[in-house]
Structure formats: structure tokens, C-alpha cells
Motif scaffolding. Structure first.
Motif, mmCIF file in Angstrom:
data_model
loop_
_atom_site.group_PDB
_atom_site.id
_atom_site.type_symbol
_atom_site.label_atom_id
_atom_site.label_comp_id
_atom_site.label_asym_id
_atom_site.label_seq_id
_atom_site.Cartn_x
_atom_site.Cartn_y
_atom_site.Cartn_z
ATOM 1 N N CYS A 50 1.381 0.477 9.142
ATOM 2 C CA CYS A 50 0.785 0.589 7.814
ATOM 3 C C CYS A 50 1.546 1.661 7.031
ATOM 4 O O CYS A 50 1.778 2.754 7.544
ATOM 5 N N ASN A 86 0.510 3.432 4.712
ATOM 6 C CA ASN A 86 -0.375 4.517 4.282
ATOM 7 C C ASN A 86 -0.683 5.496 5.415
ATOM 8 O O ASN A 86 -0.615 6.702 5.215
ATOM 9 N N ASN A 103 -6.714 -6.143 6.527
ATOM 10 C CA ASN A 103 -6.838 -4.720 6.220
ATOM 11 C C ASN A 103 -6.469 -3.882 7.436
ATOM 12 O O ASN A 103 -6.775 -4.265 8.567
ATOM 13 N N CYS A 104 -5.851 -2.736 7.193
ATOM 14 C CA CYS A 104 -5.582 -1.770 8.255
ATOM 15 C C CYS A 104 -6.913 -1.283 8.819
ATOM 16 O O CYS A 104 -7.814 -0.911 8.066
ATOM 17 N N CYS A 123 -7.169 2.901 7.872
ATOM 18 C CA CYS A 123 -7.326 3.412 6.501
ATOM 19 C C CYS A 123 -7.893 2.375 5.530
ATOM 20 O O CYS A 123 -8.108 2.690 4.369
ATOM 21 N N LYS A 124 -8.096 1.144 6.001
ATOM 22 C CA LYS A 124 -8.725 0.064 5.220
ATOM 23 C C LYS A 124 -7.850 -0.521 4.116
ATOM 24 O O LYS A 124 -8.298 -1.348 3.345
ATOM 25 N N GLN A 125 -6.583 -0.119 4.018
ATOM 26 C CA GLN A 125 -5.687 -0.682 3.011
ATOM 27 C C GLN A 125 -5.485 -2.175 3.249
ATOM 28 O O GLN A 125 -5.349 -2.612 4.389
ATOM 29 N N LEU A 134 -3.139 -5.094 3.575
ATOM 30 C CA LEU A 134 -1.718 -5.187 3.915
ATOM 31 C C LEU A 134 -1.152 -6.576 3.673
ATOM 32 O O LEU A 134 0.065 -6.752 3.645
ATOM 33 N N LYS A 157 4.174 -2.835 2.049
ATOM 34 C CA LYS A 157 2.983 -2.204 2.630
ATOM 35 C C LYS A 157 3.134 -1.917 4.123
ATOM 36 O O LYS A 157 2.191 -1.462 4.759
#
Length: 105
Positions: free
Chosen positions: A12, A14, A67-68, A71-73, A75, A100
Motif C-alpha cells: 500500500c 499509504n 481496501n487496505c 489504513c482503509k485506503q 487501492l 496506489k
């Protein structure tokens, strides 16, 4: 003997959570709205969002955001269902947007 090198991983962008292995890339020829993307046979340390129908460049598909886990990003997305026979190979596979993810090793 040379040093052992671990598998090439993608993380990820992030939080650097490992999300995919280089060996699981099916295609590097995918496009997202924001640029290039890779199709993976599967991803790890992620969770899927709600399923929804989306009109993509290759037709109508049922997809779910990926989502990761840490961190919930968002992707990328997972192909849940393809409505055209020529696109069925994508079902169950994951697209991660290149900007991403970070390649490790």
C-alpha cells in the motif's frame, strides 16, 4: 552461493502494508480512471467493499472496491461478475492501481 532474495512484493502506498506478490500479476495492461493498473490473481491483507455494477471500458461488470486492511485506503477493485463472455476471465481477480501501490525488493 548468492544471497537469497525474497519475493517481489507490492505494498500500500499509504502505510506499506503488503498487498500482493509480483508473481500473481496476470496483466500489466489495465487502465483505471487515473492511469495504469495491474490485474492480480488475488491480493492479501485487504478487504472488499460493497458490490456494485459499473460500466467499465470493457463493458458492464459487478465489482467491489479493494481496501487496505490496515489504513482503509481504496487501492483498486475486484471483479465479482463479468456480463460478457470475453471478460469472464477477470472474475475473482483484483485490479490494483499502479499509483496506489509501491514495489518492494
Amino acid at each position: 552461493m548468492g544471497d537469497l532474495i525474497g519475493p517481489r512484493l507490492y505494498s500500500c502506498y499509504n502505510c506499506r502494508n503488503h498487498v500482493a506478490l509480483h508473481d500473481d500479476i496476470v496483466s500489466k495492461e489495465f487502465q483505471s480512471q487515473k492511469g495504469r493498473a495491474y490485474l492480480f490473481s488475488h491480493a492479501v491483507n485487504v478487504f472488499t467493499g460493497r458490490k456494485e455494477d459499473r460500466q467499465l471500458m470493457t463493458g458492464m461488470h459487478t465489482v467491489a472496491d479493494i481496501n487496505c486492511r490496515d489504513c482503509k485506503q481504496v487501492l483498486g477493485w475486484m471483479y465479482v461478475k463479468a456480463y460478457e463472455d470475453s471478460q469472464k476471465y477477470k472474475e475473482g481477480k483484483v485490479v490494483l492501481e499502479k499509483y496506489k501501490i509501491i514495489r518492494e525488493n
